[in-house]
Design a protein around this motif. Structure first.
Motif, PDB file in Angstrom:
ATOM      1  N   ALA A   1       0.827  -1.200   0.000  1.00 53.29           N
ATOM      2  CA  ALA A   1       0.000   0.000   0.000  1.00 53.29           C
ATOM      3  C   ALA A   1       0.864   1.253   0.000  1.00 53.29           C
ATOM      4  CB  ALA A   1      -0.924  -0.001   1.212  1.00 53.29           C
TER       5      ALA A   1
ATOM      6  N   SER B   1       2.344   1.942  -3.498  1.00 50.80           N
ATOM      7  CA  SER B   1       1.343   2.516  -4.398  1.00 50.80           C
ATOM      8  C   SER B   1       1.084   3.983  -4.069  1.00 50.80           C
ATOM      9  CB  SER B   1       0.038   1.722  -4.301  1.00 50.80           C
ATOM     10  OG  SER B   1      -0.978   2.326  -5.067  1.00 50.80           O
ATOM     11  N   LEU B   2       0.955   4.294  -2.792  1.00 46.98           N
ATOM     12  CA  LEU B   2       0.691   5.682  -2.388  1.00 46.98           C
ATOM     13  C   LEU B   2       1.854   6.600  -2.732  1.00 46.98           C
ATOM     14  CD1 LEU B   2      -1.011   5.183   1.100  1.00 46.98           C
ATOM     15  CD2 LEU B   2      -2.068   6.082  -0.994  1.00 46.98           C
TER      16      LEU B   2
ATOM     17  N   ALA C   1      -2.197  -5.646  -1.919  1.00 42.65           N
ATOM     18  CA  ALA C   1      -2.357  -4.298  -1.368  1.00 42.65           C
ATOM     19  C   ALA C   1      -1.960  -3.229  -2.377  1.00 42.65           C
ATOM     20  CB  ALA C   1      -1.513  -4.153  -0.097  1.00 42.65           C
ATOM     21  N   TYR C   2      -0.934  -3.509  -3.164  1.00 44.05           N
ATOM     22  CA  TYR C   2      -0.468  -2.545  -4.159  1.00 44.05           C
ATOM     23  C   TYR C   2      -1.562  -2.237  -5.170  1.00 44.05           C
ATOM     24  CZ  TYR C   2       2.387  -0.527  -7.896  1.00 44.05           C
ATOM     25  OH  TYR C   2       2.899   0.304  -8.869  1.00 44.05           O
TER      26      TYR C   2
ATOM     27  N   THR D   1      -4.759  -0.572  -3.635  1.00 46.98           N
ATOM     28  CA  THR D   1      -4.497   0.850  -3.389  1.00 46.98           C
ATOM     29  C   THR D   1      -4.439   1.619  -4.698  1.00 46.98           C
ATOM     30  OG1 THR D   1      -3.207   0.213  -1.446  1.00 46.98           O
ATOM     31  CG2 THR D   1      -2.988   2.486  -2.208  1.00 46.98           C
TER      32      THR D   1
END
Length: 205
Positions: free
Chosen positions: A16, A19-20, A88-89, A92
């Motif tokens: 996550a 990605s953010l 999660a990647y 997100t």
């Protein structure tokens, strides 16, 4: 059980966060637009180049495998971490880009399978770092050498113009690779000296 939960949690956070950071570093994404031209955008770009790299994901599995201790637990936690990070990647990504999750289904499955396969191996490698001798040395060199190879074959240069962020990211990676390799070699030689001194004492006693 704790090691499995820890691997999942670490993977979720890493995926996550990657990605953010990618979104914050991009002037074409809603999250990154307000940061354009600021020091925060440059910092996010450096982090993006560091985190969104193969050696960085490998280091996640290796590091958790090292913490796990045994080969079996290392394999488990390495695989769980990379699978969780992949999921999660893309979850997100779908959220920050405002796209349906189904658009990323193929990539999620593909990289989750890759995470399972590579995570098992890299987790074992991480656990093997604690072993003495050549096995421990080779395991300890895996991430530093892998990072160096990637820097030569696929350096973090998403475009032709070399920016300060790219230069800084490359300096950080090369420095970390040299320090990591140096630590592995130092640990190997120190263990040999200790072993040699013990053998010498046994012969003289």
């Amino acid at each position: 059980m704790k090691i499995a939960v820890g691997g999942l949690a670490a993977g979720l956070v890493f995926g996550a966060a990657t990605s953010l950071v990618n979104a914050l570093s991009s002037p074409y994404v809603e999250l990154g637009m307000p940061l354009v031209g600021t020091v925060w955008a440059k910092a996010a770009k450096v982090l993006s180049l560091l985190m969104d790299a193969g050696w960085s994901w490998a280091a996640l599995a290796v590091g958790l495998g090292w913490l796990a201790g045994t080969w079996a637990r290392g394999a488990l936690v390495g695989a769980l971490a990379l699978i969780a990070a992949s999921v999660a990647y893309y979850v997100t990504d779908a959220f920050v880009l405002g796209e349906p999750l189904s658009l990323f289904a193929t990539e999620t499955v593909m990289w989750s399978v890759a995470g399972l396969l590579f995570g098992l191996v890299l987790g074992v490698v991480g656990a093997a770092i604690k072993r003495p001798g050549l096995i421990g040395l080779l395991a300890g060199l895996t991430v530093p050498v892998g990072a160096a190879v990637q820097m030569v074959v696929m350096p973090p240069r998403p475009h032709l113009t070399v920016t300060p962020a790219i230069v800084l990211a490359e300096v950080i990676v090369w420095t970390a690779a040299v320090l990591g390799a140096g630590w592995a070699v130092y640990r190997f030689r120190a263990a040999r000296r200790v072993s040699g001194s013990r053998l010498s004492r046994c012969r003289t006693s």
